[in-house]
Each structure stands twice: as C-alpha cells, then as structure tokens.
Design an enzyme around this catalytic site. Sequence first.
Site, PDB file in Angstrom:
ATOM      1  N   ARG A 170      55.378   0.696  34.935  1.00 16.88           N
ATOM      2  CA  ARG A 170      53.954   0.434  34.729  1.00 16.88           C
ATOM      3  C   ARG A 170      53.671   0.352  33.229  1.00 16.88           C
ATOM      4  NH1 ARG A 170      51.033   6.192  36.521  1.00 16.88           N
ATOM      5  NH2 ARG A 170      52.209   7.496  35.103  1.00 16.88           N
TER       6      ARG A 170
ATOM      7  N   ASN B 208      43.997   3.723  32.555  1.00 17.23           N
ATOM      8  CA  ASN B 208      44.514   5.021  33.000  1.00 17.23           C
ATOM      9  C   ASN B 208      45.467   5.541  31.939  1.00 17.23           C
ATOM     10  OD1 ASN B 208      44.777   7.014  35.271  1.00 17.23           O
ATOM     11  ND2 ASN B 208      46.933   6.568  34.902  1.00 17.23           N
ATOM     12  N   GLU B 209      45.204   6.724  31.467  1.00 15.47           N
ATOM     13  CA  GLU B 209      46.088   7.334  30.468  1.00 15.47           C
ATOM     14  C   GLU B 209      46.567   6.290  29.460  1.00 15.47           C
ATOM     15  OE1 GLU B 209      49.128   9.599  32.488  1.00 15.47           O
ATOM     16  OE2 GLU B 209      47.751  11.269  32.797  1.00 15.47           O
TER      17      GLU B 209
ATOM     18  N   GLU C  62      42.822  14.793  36.502  1.00 16.35           N
ATOM     19  CA  GLU C  62      44.041  14.927  37.307  1.00 16.35           C
ATOM     20  C   GLU C  62      44.685  16.276  37.029  1.00 16.35           C
ATOM     21  OE1 GLU C  62      47.080  12.016  36.602  1.00 16.35           O
ATOM     22  OE2 GLU C  62      45.661  10.359  36.531  1.00 16.35           O
TER      23      GLU C  62
ATOM     24  N   PHE D 229      57.659  11.942  45.657  1.00 20.91           N
ATOM     25  CA  PHE D 229      57.867  13.394  45.757  1.00 20.91           C
ATOM     26  C   PHE D 229      56.831  14.193  44.964  1.00 20.91           C
ATOM     27  CE2 PHE D 229      62.196  11.811  46.802  1.00 20.91           C
ATOM     28  CZ  PHE D 229      62.174  12.231  48.119  1.00 20.91           C
ATOM     29  N   HIS D 230      55.765  13.515  44.540  1.00 23.04           N
ATOM     30  CA  HIS D 230      54.675  14.204  43.831  1.00 23.04           C
ATOM     31  C   HIS D 230      53.723  14.781  44.884  1.00 23.04           C
ATOM     32  CE1 HIS D 230      51.305  14.844  41.111  1.00 23.04           C
ATOM     33  NE2 HIS D 230      52.036  14.438  40.086  1.00 23.04           N
TER      34      HIS D 230
HETATM   35  C1  GAL Z   1      49.601  10.820  35.405  1.00 26.45           C
HETATM   36  C2  GAL Z   1      49.103   9.463  35.857  1.00 26.45           C
HETATM   37  C3  GAL Z   1      49.047   9.329  37.354  1.00 26.45           C
HETATM   38  C4  GAL Z   1      50.311   9.884  37.954  1.00 26.45           C
HETATM   39  C5  GAL Z   1      50.474  11.321  37.537  1.00 26.45           C
HETATM   40  C6  GAL Z   1      51.676  11.993  38.135  1.00 26.45           C
HETATM   41  O1  GAL Z   1      50.233  10.726  34.175  1.00 26.45           O
HETATM   42  O2  GAL Z   1      47.820   9.182  35.335  1.00 26.45           O
HETATM   43  O3  GAL Z   1      48.897   7.969  37.682  1.00 26.45           O
HETATM   44  O4  GAL Z   1      51.383   9.122  37.516  1.00 26.45           O
HETATM   45  O5  GAL Z   1      50.605  11.379  36.154  1.00 26.45           O
HETATM   46  O6  GAL Z   1      51.786  13.332  37.684  1.00 26.45           O
END
Ligand code: GAL
Length: 667
Positions: free
Chosen positions: A111, A149-150, A307, A357-358
């Site tokens: 990405r 995003n980030e 997040e 696996f998250h």
């Molecule tokens: C962040 C991101 C999310 C996802 C997450 C996983 O860095 O914004 O899209 O990848 O981490 O921990």
Amino acid sequence: MRRWQGDGISFGGDYNPEQWPEETWSEDVDLMRRAGVNLVSVGIFSWALLEPTPGRFEFGWLDRVLGLLHDGGVQVDLATATASPPPWLARQHPQTLPRRADGVTLWPGGRQAYCPSSPIFRERSLDLVRAVAGRYAEHPAVVMWHVSNELGCHNVHCYCDVSAEAFRGWLRERYGDLDRLNDAWGTAFWSQRYGDWAEINPPRAAPTFANPTQQLDFLRFSSDEQRAQLRAEREVLRTLVRQPVTTNFMIGLGVKHMDYHSWAADVDLVSNDHYLTAADPLAHLGLALAADHTRGVAGGAPWLLMEHSTSAVNWQPRNVAKLPGQLRRNSLAHVARGADGVLFFQWRASRAGAEKFHSALVPHAGPNTKVFREVCQLGADLRALAEVRGSRVDADVAILFDWEAWWAVELDSHPSVDVTYADRLNALYGALWRAGVTADIVHPSADLGGYRLVLAPTLYLVRDADAEALQRYVEAGGTALVTYFSGIVDANDHIRLGGYPGAFRDLLGVRTEEFFPLREGERVHLDDGSVADVWTEWLHAEGADVLASYTDGPLPGVPALTRNAVGDGAAWYVGTRLDEPATDRLVARLLAEADVRPAAPAPSGVEVVRRRDGDRTWLFAINHTDDEVRVAATGVDLLTGGRCGGELGLPAGGVAVVREDRADGPS
Ligand code: GAL
C-alpha cells in the site's frame, strides 16, 4: 475550526465492508448495535473499488453501506479513500512510484506506493476527493471526514527525480538564493559548494556521510510534502462539506518523520493511532506517553483515538495477545488522558490479506469470544462515561518535545550512537508515571506559564526564541531540568560556540569544554550514590551549585548534576545518563521543589489521572498490578455506580472513574 460534535464518548473502528459479501453487512450493523458502537471509519482503502478504471466511479456499494449504518444509528467518519492508489495509476503513470535512496523503485502490491511529490498523484487523488465529498457531503450518517490514512507511514521519503525537483523548489522557498543555502548547509566543508540549484539532490545513497543540514532539510521537506497532501485534500473538503476534517496521526509509535506539531493546525480535531509494543510488559507507559503527547499536539483539547487494537497485531515479531481486562485498561487510559473517542483497527478481522492475523472487534471465531464480550463491556463503560466528554486533563509538568530536535540528534557522525532522542524522554516520563504525576508533552514554543516544572530531555537542536522562553519561564519562578546533549546546535545544525550546552549555558550556569562518552557497558558512579552510563562531560560550574560529581570514570571530581538559581526559579542540569533509581530520585527532588503532587495518592503500578471541566472533576484510577489496591478518592465511580468516601478499593487489573465530590458537597 469546525467543532467535533457528539454525545458521550465515541466508540467503534475502521469498517471495511468491501472485504465481505453483502449478506455480512446487516449482521455487522446488528453486532455494532449490540456492542454500542456509534462511529466507524469507512472507505479508507476503497479507491480501487470506488474508481475501478480511471475516471469511472462506482458508488452503489458505498451508498448501501452508509444507508445500513445510518438506519442502525451508527455514525460515519468517511474517508477520502486516497490512502492507497489502485494498480492502474502506476501502470498508466510509472513516474508516480516512490524511489528509495539507493535508487530502488517501490512497486504496488502493498500500500501507499506513490511519490508524495507526484503532481499526477495529487491531481488524481483530489479528483477522487471531489467525487466522494460531492456525493456524500449531505449524507446524514457522515459526521466527520478522514483524510487519507496515516500519511507518510510507508512512503515519507522519496528520492526520485520528481521529488528532487520538488526538494529544490522547497529549498528556493526556504533560502531564496544559493549563498544562503551554502551558508546554512556549511558547504565550505568537503568541497560541497553549490553553484546551481540543479546540482542539488535529496541525500541519495552516497560514498560517505551526507551533509547533515542537507539531511535535516530533506526531513523537513518530506514532512511538509506529506502535510501538503493533507492540506490539499482539506481545501477540497472545505469547499464541499461542513463536517470536521481529521487525519490519523501516529504519535508514539516510534514514527519519527512527520512533524505533527506543524500539522495540528490543519485538522479540526487531532486523532491518533496507537499500538502497544506488545512484548514489553510496561507497554502501558508507552501508551500513556503517546496519549499525553497527542493531547500536547492538540493544544490540550480533547482528541480522538482513531485506531488501537482489541488484542494482537500482525506486524510485530511476536504478536502477543491481550490478556482479559487489558483491552479495557488500554482504552480507558486513553480516555483518562484526554481522548473523547475510542476506535480500533478494525471492525471485523480480515480473512485474506496481510492483516488477516490482526485482532478486531469481531474475531475470526465470531461474537462468542472473550474479545467480543470485552468489546461489549467497553461499549457499556464508555456509555457510562458520557459526561466526561469535553473535559480537559490536569497537568502541572511539561516535557518539551520537538520532532526537528529528534531528527537532528539522531543524524550520523555524533559523539555516541547510544544517545537517542527517546531515551531520556522515556526515562523522565517513566519517573513521573511512577510518581502518579501527569505531564503534557509540548513543543518548546508552547506557553509554559501554567506549569510548575518543565523538563527538556536531549533538546540537541533548539531555536533561540525557544531557549529564551525557557530562560524567562525560570526567571519568573519556574523549575526546569535540562539533560545532556541539549542546546548544542541552532536550526541549521551549526554548533553554538563558546562551550556546551550552548543555548542553555547561561540559564544553567555551567560550561562544558569536552564530551567524554563512555564505552559500551561502562558505568560511572556519583558521590550521591547514583549510577550512570553512556555519557559524561568535562563540565565547569559557572554560577551553578554542584549537587553531585563523578567518583570514577574518565572525570573523577567533575560535576555531573547542578542547580542554578535564576530569578525566582531554578534550572537543573544533568550531564550524564542516570539509571532508573537515580532518575526517580532526581525527579522526586524536582517535584518536591516545584510542589507538584500526584493526581491522587496511589500505590506503585496504579495510574491516576484527573480530567476537569470547570469545577467538575473525574479521577481515573487504573490498576496495572496483580493485587487489589486502595486509592484515595471521594465520589461516585461511574463504572459501577458505587460511592467511595475517602478510599476506593480497586481489584487487580481494575479501573475506576470517580466523579469527585465538589468542595461544597457530593456531586
Ligand atoms: C495502521 C493502519 C491500519 C492498519 C493497522 C494495523 O497503521 O492505519 O490500516 O494497517 O495499522 O495495526
């Protein structure tokens, strides 16, 4: 600035329905209602689906998703969807791909494979923002806009030719003419003098150390380029939508290259992503520091945790899962430190892709799980905390933090690789945490007037105005501590001559003539019993009182800890790297001198923080120990409804949020 409206504490996460068949969507909304979810971020990685071929948009699926969420009473933080371009962009325009310092091109398939300075990326992404915002500006579910995003997470530094040209443009803006650039970069050294702008490049892979000011300016430029994307998207949004605009920062993840202090003015509300370093048993200190820093970036205003994770992530070497109760403690610690919303990555655990696996709010095993039960419990807790929304956090201590100082101090060719920016910050923060004292992490240019104590860890690069502000703060009665390798250079990374610590020499009443970094593992002792390592320096007290000196090492008898009375205040200096017990003792002395008290007396391992709104206060107490503890508190625990009159019993791992009685009687 548009206000972030809402009732109570927001709760939810990233929702990626495009990864699932439509049948799942209604179940999702049902489960969200069950859990008390009231805000989800939608569309973050949807560009390839929203614009499957260049210029052809397909919004049908998103219309249906937003409709379902709205019917279910779930509000939406709608993404501009520009976070990751679809594969067709690189195929059509290979020059949009980012390039590393060694010339390697980074390809799509992960990405964020775009050059941040690419005009083509900028144009295509803004077309998308216009299309999405134009369609959903008035959608009743949409309460907030989520830019990209980030930004900069994977592509902050690009060294391609497009970036090189943009870098030259940025330098022209900064310096105006080449003479000024040559002076700032000190190009008389090593035959680096530039005679034409076209000769200047990003610090690409070179035979040896690149010019430090070139490196520093490239870091500034790179942060600014990411910020420019934020600003460009925001400008488009401002003309089309009325809701507040945010983008998720990554404060506290060890993410170094975005100067969020300079970005904060570009968002209506600050939001942040935070993930625990799971293998670290004291990861909750890192969480607290990140939250205090996010609040500092937000200028003290409430912020949104965009997040975090319900349990394990997928991207650390060993993805340790959260034990029962940890999710609750983590989430409520963010609220204690000023978050008015608690969101997660992500709603439903993916079944495909790099993040399968998250953890998520709904795990692979479904709702009949420890995680989903804890999610529902958290939803209930957050509903009970609704009245806390909008309140601010009490802090008498400020820790100075500057991304530019971080970048500069960790450039190559310095006296010791063991000097890192995070080291003394973490050490001092840890000592405050253990003492139950809350700190704001603020930029050196912040107004320091309201603080009793200011700590300046490793502020290697400091601007004149900021050093002068610290001097005025102390003269007016403040107490300050400066640690070694601070005040050394100006904004160009040029040494401040006349002895170290340059900018702070007068304030501290000391002068160092030479650094004596220690060998790996070497320790020194001080005559007050302290143990230290990494760093010593040949320091002369010039007005300051000597509080401790070395008894061994390269500099026996030389001062290591000093205190200088200045005006109505005092400025302390520590010229070595004290170990944890000695740091705790030093911080205890500073707290006593500055008359700073903990939010409430509590045993060690219990986190105590106070939020305040006028004369209403809430005491958060989080027990990170394995024992039941007692904490001084009087009022009503909003999480249980129980009253406590003077003392609160908190079970192992438990949390309480006490609406404290006002001075004139119970609230
Ligand atoms: C962040 C991101 C999310 C996802 C997450 C996983 O860095 O914004 O899209 O990848 O981490 O921990």
